[in-house]
Scaffold this motif. Structure first.
Motif, mmCIF file in Angstrom:
data_model
loop_
_atom_site.group_PDB
_atom_site.id
_atom_site.type_symbol
_atom_site.label_atom_id
_atom_site.label_comp_id
_atom_site.label_asym_id
_atom_site.label_seq_id
_atom_site.Cartn_x
_atom_site.Cartn_y
_atom_site.Cartn_z
ATOM 1 N N LEU A 6 0.872 -1.174 0.000
ATOM 2 C CA LEU A 6 0.000 0.000 0.000
ATOM 3 C C LEU A 6 0.911 1.226 0.000
ATOM 4 C CD1 LEU A 6 -2.941 1.092 0.289
ATOM 5 C CD2 LEU A 6 -2.529 1.128 2.745
ATOM 6 N N SER A 7 0.914 1.969 -1.096
ATOM 7 C CA SER A 7 1.789 3.136 -1.190
ATOM 8 C C SER A 7 1.306 4.235 -0.251
ATOM 9 C CB SER A 7 1.810 3.667 -2.626
ATOM 10 O OG SER A 7 2.375 4.951 -2.671
ATOM 11 N N HIS A 8 0.033 4.599 -0.371
ATOM 12 C CA HIS A 8 -0.521 5.643 0.496
ATOM 13 C C HIS A 8 -2.038 5.636 0.467
ATOM 14 C CE1 HIS A 8 0.016 7.738 -3.469
ATOM 15 N NE2 HIS A 8 -1.176 8.245 -3.178
ATOM 16 N N ILE A 9 -2.603 6.329 1.451
ATOM 17 C CA ILE A 9 -4.049 6.575 1.484
ATOM 18 C C ILE A 9 -4.222 8.075 1.313
ATOM 19 C CG2 ILE A 9 -6.141 6.474 2.900
ATOM 20 C CD1 ILE A 9 -4.795 4.081 4.369
ATOM 21 N N GLY A 10 -4.964 8.474 0.296
ATOM 22 C CA GLY A 10 -5.177 9.899 0.022
ATOM 23 C C GLY A 10 -6.390 10.425 0.783
ATOM 24 N N ILE A 11 -6.196 11.543 1.483
ATOM 25 C CA ILE A 11 -7.285 12.161 2.255
ATOM 26 C C ILE A 11 -7.511 13.571 1.699
ATOM 27 C CG2 ILE A 11 -8.094 12.783 4.586
ATOM 28 C CD1 ILE A 11 -7.164 10.063 4.944
ATOM 29 N N ALA A 12 -8.735 13.858 1.311
ATOM 30 C CA ALA A 12 -9.066 15.191 0.804
ATOM 31 C C ALA A 12 -9.280 16.139 1.983
ATOM 32 C CB ALA A 12 -10.330 15.121 -0.054
ATOM 33 N N VAL A 13 -8.609 17.290 1.941
ATOM 34 C CA VAL A 13 -8.731 18.271 3.033
ATOM 35 C C VAL A 13 -8.869 19.676 2.440
ATOM 36 C CG1 VAL A 13 -7.348 16.860 4.616
ATOM 37 C CG2 VAL A 13 -6.210 18.628 3.270
ATOM 38 N N GLU A 14 -9.487 20.559 3.199
ATOM 39 C CA GLU A 14 -9.609 21.947 2.741
ATOM 40 C C GLU A 14 -8.247 22.627 2.737
ATOM 41 O OE1 GLU A 14 -12.070 23.552 1.410
ATOM 42 O OE2 GLU A 14 -13.738 22.198 1.810
ATOM 43 N N SER A 15 -7.438 22.332 3.757
ATOM 44 C CA SER A 15 -6.095 22.906 3.798
ATOM 45 C C SER A 15 -5.163 21.991 4.581
ATOM 46 C CB SER A 15 -6.120 24.320 4.400
ATOM 47 O OG SER A 15 -5.705 24.308 5.732
ATOM 48 N N ILE A 16 -3.942 21.868 4.082
ATOM 49 C CA ILE A 16 -2.948 21.016 4.750
ATOM 50 C C ILE A 16 -2.635 21.588 6.131
ATOM 51 C CG2 ILE A 16 -0.529 20.271 4.663
ATOM 52 C CD1 ILE A 16 -0.930 20.101 1.555
ATOM 53 N N ASP A 17 -2.487 22.899 6.207
ATOM 54 C CA ASP A 17 -2.129 23.520 7.487
ATOM 55 C C ASP A 17 -3.146 23.230 8.582
ATOM 56 O OD1 ASP A 17 0.351 24.472 7.075
ATOM 57 O OD2 ASP A 17 -0.277 26.519 6.530
ATOM 58 N N SER A 18 -4.424 23.174 8.202
ATOM 59 C CA SER A 18 -5.470 22.957 9.211
ATOM 60 C C SER A 18 -5.391 21.543 9.806
ATOM 61 C CB SER A 18 -6.848 23.172 8.589
ATOM 62 O OG SER A 18 -7.127 22.135 7.670
ATOM 63 N N GLN A 19 -4.586 20.664 9.202
ATOM 64 C CA GLN A 19 -4.496 19.282 9.672
ATOM 65 C C GLN A 19 -3.309 19.048 10.611
ATOM 66 O OE1 GLN A 19 -6.924 17.045 8.883
ATOM 67 N NE2 GLN A 19 -7.882 18.823 7.926
ATOM 68 N N ARG A 20 -2.459 20.095 10.796
ATOM 69 C CA ARG A 20 -1.222 19.898 11.571
ATOM 70 C C ARG A 20 -1.504 19.461 13.006
ATOM 71 N NH1 ARG A 20 3.339 20.938 9.020
ATOM 72 N NH2 ARG A 20 3.184 22.191 7.132
ATOM 73 N N LYS A 21 -2.505 20.092 13.606
ATOM 74 C CA LYS A 21 -2.771 19.769 15.006
ATOM 75 C C LYS A 21 -3.088 18.272 15.153
ATOM 76 C CE LYS A 21 -5.368 21.095 19.038
ATOM 77 N NZ LYS A 21 -6.409 21.901 19.633
ATOM 78 N N TYR A 22 -3.980 17.771 14.315
ATOM 79 C CA TYR A 22 -4.380 16.364 14.427
ATOM 80 C C TYR A 22 -3.215 15.414 14.123
ATOM 81 C CZ TYR A 22 -6.506 11.878 13.460
ATOM 82 O OH TYR A 22 -6.777 10.533 13.446
#
Ligand code: CMX
Length: 135
Positions: A6-22
């Motif tokens: 499995l190379s990767h799982i792609g997750i659609a997000v509004e912004s990469i920066d908003s995901q840093r905390k999680y």
């Protein structure tokens, strides 16, 4: 088709920066390798997890496929990507089994590797990327 891993799982997000905390603070993972894939109208960020990766996908234009996905389904799993050793052979096999190919021929994706997508309507509802690792 010979799947390597499995190379990767792609997750659609509004912004990469908003995901840093999680991803970085809660899960303790590291977001790295941010790049723009102009052809796909996305910015991507890879997050190594053991032997595989999560790929965050942020749309860069209103006509990005990821923008359309976010508008319809919201943030969430967008695709699964499997490594194959020979992408042309894998596409031939998918074609022979009647899979609907989005890409009839390989194209260049993030990291400069060759990729091709199979349509989710022929792959049990999961948009599927086949990718050929370097070397
Ligand atoms: N996962 C599962 N189903 C999806 C989907 C996805 N990611 N995207 C769309 N669908 C579904 C839609 O909900 C819709 O279903 P219903 O008809 O039941 O409502 C159907 O597929 C729509 O199919 P369509 O009209 O043929 O296509 P769309 O215009 O919605 O585009 C797709 C969908 C998959 C063909 C398009 O997004 C595409 O070509 N994707 C491949 C390229 C891509 O996604 N690039 C971004 C990532 C790049 C990277 O990782 O580097």
């Amino acid at each position: 088709m010979q799947i390597g891993k499995l190379s990767h799982i792609g997750i659609a997000v509004e912004s990469i920066d908003s995901q840093r905390k999680y991803y970085e603070e809660v899960l303790g993972l590291k977001i790295e390798g941010i790049e723009e894939v102009k052809d796909q109208k996305v910015r991507v960020a890879f997050i190594p997890v053991g032997d595989t990766r999560v790929e965050l996908l942020e749309p860069t234009s209103e006509d990005s496929p990821v923008r359309k996905f976010l508008d319809k389904k919201g943030t969430g799993v967008h695709h699964m990507a499997y490594e194959v050793q020979n992408l042309e052979a894998a596409l031939d096999k998918a074609r022979a089994f009647g899979m609907r190919l989005i890409d009839e021929k390989p194209r260049i994706g993030a990291g400069g590797i060759r990729i091709a997508f199979l349509h989710p309507k022929s792959t049990s509802g999961v948009l599927t990327e086949l990718c050929e690792p370097h070397g």
